[in-house]
Design a protein around this motif. Structure first.
Motif, PDB file in Angstrom:
ATOM      1  N   ARG A 181      -4.694  -5.639  -4.529  1.00 17.36           N
ATOM      2  CA  ARG A 181      -3.822  -5.121  -5.681  1.00 17.36           C
ATOM      3  C   ARG A 181      -3.412  -6.697  -6.202  1.00 17.36           C
ATOM      4  NH1 ARG A 181       0.571  -0.939  -4.908  1.00 17.36           N
ATOM      5  NH2 ARG A 181      -0.994   1.421  -4.986  1.00 17.36           N
ATOM      6  N   SER A 212       1.047  -1.094  -0.048  1.00 22.78           N
ATOM      7  CA  SER A 212       0.413  -0.307  -0.372  1.00 22.78           C
ATOM      8  C   SER A 212       0.724   1.090   0.137  1.00 22.78           C
ATOM      9  CB  SER A 212      -1.125  -0.027   1.416  1.00 22.78           C
ATOM     10  OG  SER A 212      -1.390  -0.868   1.012  1.00 22.78           O
ATOM     11  N   ALA A 226      -5.200  -5.136   0.470  1.00 21.83           N
ATOM     12  CA  ALA A 226      -3.575  -4.481  -0.176  1.00 21.83           C
ATOM     13  C   ALA A 226      -4.210  -3.999  -0.766  1.00 21.83           C
ATOM     14  CB  ALA A 226      -2.378  -4.249  -0.397  1.00 21.83           C
TER      15      ALA A 226
END
Length: 108
Positions: A65, A18, A63
């Motif tokens: 992702r 992050s 996060a």
């Protein structure tokens, strides 16, 4: 590694993901621990050791992702979390790869 330790690792990797301005994924097959440490000295590298991809996958999911990073975590992968000059970090990794003929960029 117990459950609490795994949770701490997941939280740390998720925080690194992050906070990173850029992330480089590198295949580090064939390099020694000493060589990996030498490369890490040139940039902020965190190695994901074999058998730890599941923890990294959980961190990517936490996060937000996971979709972007999931395919890159197959096999021995070092993730470099860049906070600052991404070009300088890429240059450090490229210089090390050129010198040792061992590292291969997977993605940035």
């Amino acid at each position: 590694m117990n459950r609490d330790q795994k949770a701490a690792v997941v939280e740390q990797i998720a925080a690194d993901i992050s906070a990173a301005e850029a992330i480089f994924a590198i295949d580090y097959r064939g390099i020694t621990v000493a060589q990996a440490d030498a490369c890490a000295a040139g940039c902020a590298m965190q190695r994901e050791l074999p058998g730890r991809q599941e923890l990294a996958d959980r961190a990517c999911r936490r996060a937000g992702r996971r979709r972007a990073l999931k395919s890159l975590l197959e096999g021995p992968t070092a993730l470099t979390f860049v906070r600052g000059d991404a070009a300088a970090a890429a240059k450090a990794i490229a210089d090390f790869a050129r010198t040792t003929q061992l590292l291969a960029f997977k993605a940035a």
